[in-house]
Write an enzyme that holds these catalytic residues in place. Sequence first.
Site, mmCIF file in Angstrom:
data_model
loop_
_atom_site.group_PDB
_atom_site.id
_atom_site.type_symbol
_atom_site.label_atom_id
_atom_site.label_comp_id
_atom_site.label_asym_id
_atom_site.label_seq_id
_atom_site.Cartn_x
_atom_site.Cartn_y
_atom_site.Cartn_z
ATOM 1 C CE LYS A 82 -34.097 -2.721 40.586
ATOM 2 N NZ LYS A 82 -32.642 -2.788 40.380
ATOM 3 C CG ASP A 83 -31.155 -6.985 40.887
ATOM 4 O OD1 ASP A 83 -31.048 -6.186 39.941
ATOM 5 O OD2 ASP A 83 -31.087 -6.647 42.081
ATOM 6 C CB SER A 126 -29.504 1.391 34.366
ATOM 7 O OG SER A 126 -30.629 1.196 33.542
ATOM 8 N NE ARG A 128 -34.620 0.208 33.458
ATOM 9 C CZ ARG A 128 -35.061 1.082 34.353
ATOM 10 N NH1 ARG A 128 -35.991 1.956 34.038
ATOM 11 N NH2 ARG A 128 -34.574 1.086 35.585
ATOM 12 N NE ARG A 129 -32.874 3.108 37.287
ATOM 13 C CZ ARG A 129 -32.513 2.448 38.374
ATOM 14 N NH1 ARG A 129 -31.227 2.267 38.653
ATOM 15 N NH2 ARG A 129 -33.435 1.971 39.193
ATOM 16 N NE ARG A 146 -21.843 -2.674 39.654
ATOM 17 C CZ ARG A 146 -20.993 -3.721 39.667
ATOM 18 N NH1 ARG A 146 -19.960 -3.732 38.850
ATOM 19 N NH2 ARG A 146 -21.204 -4.744 40.475
ATOM 20 N N GLY A 147 -22.291 -0.488 43.381
ATOM 21 C CA GLY A 147 -22.360 -0.649 44.830
ATOM 22 C C GLY A 147 -23.793 -0.650 45.319
ATOM 23 C CB VAL A 149 -29.134 1.776 48.416
ATOM 24 C CG1 VAL A 149 -29.714 3.162 48.711
ATOM 25 C CG2 VAL A 149 -30.019 1.036 47.414
ATOM 26 C CD GLN A 150 -27.556 1.157 52.602
ATOM 27 O OE1 GLN A 150 -27.252 0.402 51.681
ATOM 28 N NE2 GLN A 150 -28.682 1.015 53.281
ATOM 29 N NE ARG A 152 -25.645 1.564 42.812
ATOM 30 C CZ ARG A 152 -26.080 1.131 41.640
ATOM 31 N NH1 ARG A 152 -26.830 1.915 40.893
ATOM 32 N NH2 ARG A 152 -25.791 -0.084 41.215
ATOM 33 C CB CYS A 237 -27.327 -6.829 32.932
ATOM 34 S SG CYS A 237 -25.592 -6.964 32.499
#
Length: 297
Positions: A82-83, A126, A128-129, A146-147, A149-150, A152, A237
């Site tokens: 997806k990226d 996003s 979209r989300r 941003r950033g 997963v950890q 966030r 994006c």
Amino acid sequence: MKKEIVIGSRESVLAVVQSEMVKQYIEQKNPGLAVRILTMKTTGDQILNQPLEKIGGKGLFVKELDRALSEGRSDLSVHSLKDVPMELPLGLPLIACSGREDPRDVLVLPEGKTEIDFSKPVGCSSRRRMIQFQRLYPQAQFATIRGNVQTRLRKLDEGQYSATILAAAGLKRLGLEGRISRYFSTEEMIPAAGQAILAVQGRAGVDYGFLEGYSDPQAAACARAERAFVRRLGGDCSTPVAAYAQMEDGRLRLSALYYSEAAGKILEGKESAPAGEAQQLGEKLAERFLAECGGIS
């Protein structure tokens, strides 16, 4: 065959975990072949104080990896599909797609919370989300997050946000499934094109026989349909676009969502086609959407 295979990877924990999955596959299939991961910080990982669309888009997460691949410092790159930008650099094709993990988006609340506190914004970058989430929770307001997963999750737990929305696949690969508060069905929130699929990118003309058997034909067909849909619409994006294909009884069924800025409306639709017509399927649904908004994207 080379004595050592070098895998290019972003240096985030999730990216390394995903690259490690490909590394383990190569080692198991090719005993005695040395494989190492070359990590690098991408421009997209370094600039965290601005929305992606203002600093160059998702391509900022791959350009350093592309350069290393082009220069021969790495032999392949592993990405979350997806990226990966819809248009690939000349000579750097996608050579394999993994089987698909859980494609759903999920709601994550601060540690210890069981309900969304709508007095605080939902951390989300996003569009979209955001569009799909706001149909479920009309009262929601958003703030950019941003950033990795950890990062966030840390910001979320510090109280900066009421909730965030992440991909189930990433949390599961990191062993963080316990942080998931709610799964959104793929009807409630259509995923991003390629979500939950790992993409292996290589150099044209190189023998990748050591990856034989890795690519999942069904996931690859779904990815072709999803990416063809987004590509035909000129999506990037910053474009609110979603595409999710499933294989059922030898046919691909594609569900998609698109917000046309020019026409000012959200379009949703479905199409199906034989499995061998993945690209045509994506393009057909995109053409239908374009017709519905007067041919302007």
